[in-house]
Design an enzyme around this catalytic site. Structure first.
Site, short mmCIF file in Angstrom:
data_model
loop_
_atom_site.label_atom_id
_atom_site.label_comp_id
_atom_site.label_asym_id
_atom_site.label_seq_id
_atom_site.Cartn_x
_atom_site.Cartn_y
_atom_site.Cartn_z
N HIS A 1 0.87 -1.19 0.00
CA HIS A 1 0.00 0.00 0.00
C HIS A 1 0.90 1.23 0.00
O HIS A 1 1.73 1.39 0.89
CB HIS A 1 -0.87 -0.05 1.27
CG HIS A 1 -1.75 1.12 1.45
ND1 HIS A 1 -3.10 1.08 1.18
CD2 HIS A 1 -1.49 2.38 1.86
CE1 HIS A 1 -3.62 2.27 1.43
NE2 HIS A 1 -2.66 3.07 1.84
N HIS B 1 0.03 2.44 11.50
CA HIS B 1 1.16 3.37 11.44
C HIS B 1 1.11 4.40 12.56
O HIS B 1 0.08 4.61 13.19
CB HIS B 1 1.22 4.08 10.08
CG HIS B 1 -0.04 4.82 9.71
ND1 HIS B 1 -1.21 4.21 9.38
CD2 HIS B 1 -0.29 6.15 9.62
CE1 HIS B 1 -2.13 5.09 9.10
NE2 HIS B 1 -1.61 6.30 9.25
N GLU C 1 -2.93 13.98 11.32
CA GLU C 1 -3.89 13.67 10.25
C GLU C 1 -5.32 13.96 10.72
O GLU C 1 -5.80 13.34 11.66
CB GLU C 1 -3.82 12.19 9.87
CG GLU C 1 -2.42 11.70 9.52
CD GLU C 1 -2.40 10.20 9.21
OE1 GLU C 1 -3.48 9.59 9.06
OE2 GLU C 1 -1.30 9.63 9.14
N HIS D 1 -6.01 11.99 14.10
CA HIS D 1 -4.93 11.13 14.55
C HIS D 1 -3.70 12.02 14.66
O HIS D 1 -3.03 12.29 13.66
CB HIS D 1 -4.74 9.97 13.56
CG HIS D 1 -5.97 9.13 13.40
ND1 HIS D 1 -6.40 8.64 12.19
CD2 HIS D 1 -6.90 8.73 14.30
CE1 HIS D 1 -7.52 7.95 12.35
NE2 HIS D 1 -7.84 8.00 13.63
N HIS E 1 -2.54 4.34 14.73
CA HIS E 1 -3.86 4.12 14.13
C HIS E 1 -3.72 3.27 12.88
O HIS E 1 -2.65 2.78 12.57
CB HIS E 1 -4.56 5.46 13.85
CG HIS E 1 -3.86 6.33 12.85
ND1 HIS E 1 -2.74 7.06 13.15
CD2 HIS E 1 -4.10 6.57 11.55
CE1 HIS E 1 -2.35 7.73 12.09
NE2 HIS E 1 -3.15 7.44 11.09
O1 LIG Z 1 -4.77 6.98 8.52
C1 LIG Z 1 -5.32 7.03 7.42
O2 LIG Z 1 -6.31 6.33 7.15
C2 LIG Z 1 -4.71 7.88 6.32
C3 LIG Z 1 -3.70 7.08 5.59
C4 LIG Z 1 -4.07 6.46 4.43
C5 LIG Z 1 -3.16 5.66 3.77
O3 LIG Z 1 -3.53 5.14 2.61
C6 LIG Z 1 -1.90 5.45 4.30
C7 LIG Z 1 -1.54 6.10 5.47
C8 LIG Z 1 -2.43 6.93 6.10
O4 LIG Z 1 -2.10 7.64 7.18
FE LIG Z 2 -2.99 7.73 9.03
#
Ligand SMILES: O=C(O)Cc1cc(O)ccc1O
Ligand SMILES: [Fe+2]
Length: 447
Positions: free
Chosen positions: A301, A344, A350, A377, A383
């Site tokens: 991803h 992550h 975010e 976040h 998260h």
């Molecule tokens: O946290 C989230 O959903 C946002 C996010 C999306 C992604 O595709 C990869 C990392 C990220 O922080």
């Molecule tokens: Fe994220």
């Protein structure tokens, strides 16, 4: 706001024409001959208009950052009475400081904004969730939400603190600006540059959405690097207005946000009286469905930076004051890959919102991540996929799969988002958000 008013606004919105391109030198005149040629400030501007420069950068910034427009207007903006303070409503500004505004490391999620009281317009309906930096230093950003059920009448708004990226989630908007008119429907975004006066009329009975107020360097398109000359948000898909003016000699309240507070002065005319203009400090709209999504066609991803629509650079290359990122419909084809966003912890903070449908890392529906809601976040907070998503995606058969049931976005900022007391005390703050990561079972045992 009567249905007839909505219909009238919609009729106007549907007939609009635009000038396309991002960052260009646009020019437009609503009356032939209104725009001077060969100079910006002739001894007498055409048609008895007043020439006025509106600067979006210091005069001396390098060409690539330099922003200004020349406006040719019926009355000079300078002719106005003193501004006096008015109530800020639920609007707050940076610095977000003081004993009540404690930076919160928790993961937070909100349901949509509650219904506003009858007669709430866009400006009155602004509600600040949080932000960072300092408006007076021109660094940082604020996150606002709006919920409105009336058009602004007899008043206009301008923000000296920064540019406003408006992200409608429900209900269309007609933005009457000094530069002309823009239509912004859910799925589109509109940008009002610093200092530009505008009025918001509703195309539907009510409107709801998100606003990123960017105190820092103006949003630009991200560099494409190895992607090449095309892709992500293509410049030609950005639309600026064409000149349109109001010749209205009636008291008009001009509300200005200045270093976090609202001030107002009553002009004896509408300041949306620009008959012609040219320049590159201009409002625009962009349809997020036009975003050219690039992703992995092999494995893993990719980081969400690949979905950046607009970025507000800082003095450190690659480190944005704030990025605006969109999660748009796309195909997933990764082999041997956990396809949704990974677990992550990010040094950037975010804030995510949902414009329509669902988001691939979170449960939809009541109590989940729903359109009009949002999640925060903050810096380094752990998260990623909720338990339902993790279980599903870990077991899924990896056939090519189209993600086409939603449109989500992120305001990602280099500094922690400090939440306002009203955001933490709000009834629509979900309780127990942490629980979405409960029950992720332990599978590894060393013996
Ligand atoms: O946290 C989230 O959903 C946002 C996010 C999306 C992604 O595709 C990869 C990392 C990220 O922080
Ligand atoms: Fe994220």
């Amino acid at each position: 706001m009567s249905g007839t008013d909505n219909e009238q606004a919609r009729k106007v919105a549907e007939g609009l024409t635009y000038s396309s391109g991002f960052g260009n030198e646009h020019s437009s005149e609503a009356v032939p001959g209104a725009l001077p040629h060969g100079r910006n400030s002739p001894q007498r501007a055409p048609l008895g208009l007043y020439a006025e420069q509106l600067s979006g950068s210091a005069f001396t910034e390098p060409r690539r950052n330099n922003r200004r427009s020349w406006l040719y207007r019926i009355s000079p903006s300078a002719a106005h009475p003193p501004f006096t303070r008015i109530d800020n409503g639920a609007l707050r500004g940076a610095p977000f400081a003081g004993p009540e505004q404690v930076p919160d490391p928790n993961r937070l999620r909100w349901d949509p904004m509650p219904e506003p009281a009858a007669g709430t317009d866009f400006l009155a309906g602004l509600w600040t969730l949080g932000g960072n930096g300092d408006a007076a230093q021109r660094v940082g950003m604020a996150i606002h939400l709006y919920a409105a059920n009336a058009s602004m009448t007899d008043r206009v708004f301008s923000d000296s603190d920064g540019e406003l990226l408006i992200v409608p989630e429900s209900g269309g908007l007609l933005l009457r600006t000094e530069f002309g008119l823009l239509r912004a429907e859910p799925g589109e975004v509109a940008l009002i540059p610093r200092g530009v006066r505008f009025r918001v009329e509703l195309l539907d009975a009510s409107a709801r959405g998100y606003v990123c107020e960017n105190y820092g360097q103006p949003f630009v398109l991200p560099d494409l690097g190895p992607i090449g000359a095309n892709g992500l948000a293509n410049p030609r898909d950005f639309r600026a207005p064409v000149a349109a003016y109001e010749e209205r000699e009636a008291p008009t309240e001009v509300v200005n946000k200045f270093c976090g507070n609202l001030w107002a002065a009553t002009y004896d005319h509408s300041p949306l009286d620009v008959v012609a203009w040219h320049g590159n400090h201009v409002p625009y709209v962009y349809d997020l469905h036009r975003f050219n999504v690039i992703g992995s066609i092999s494995y893993d991803h990719p980081d969400p930076s690949i979905f950046t629509v607009l970025t507000s650079p800082s003095d450190t290359p690659g480190l944005a004051g704030v990025d605006f990122v969109v999660f748009a419909p796309r195909w997933l084809v990764g082999e041997d890959t956990f396809r949704p966003p990974y677990f992550h912890r990010n040094v950037m903070s975010e804030y995510m919102g949902l414009i329509e449908g669902a988001y691939d890392a979170k449960k939809a529906g009541k109590g989940g991540f729903v359109p009009g809601g949002g999640s925060l976040h903050n810096m380094m907070s752990a998260h990623g996929p909720d338990r339902t998503t993790f279980d599903r995606a870990s077991a899924a058969e990896l056939l090519p799969q189209k993600i086409d049931n939603g449109l989500a976005f992120m305001f990602e900022t280099r500094w922690p988002v400090i939440t306002t007391p009203q955001a933490i005390e709000a009834d629509h703050l979900q309780s127990g958000y942490d629980d979405v990561w409960q029950g992720l079972e332990r599978h590894f045992r060393s013996s």
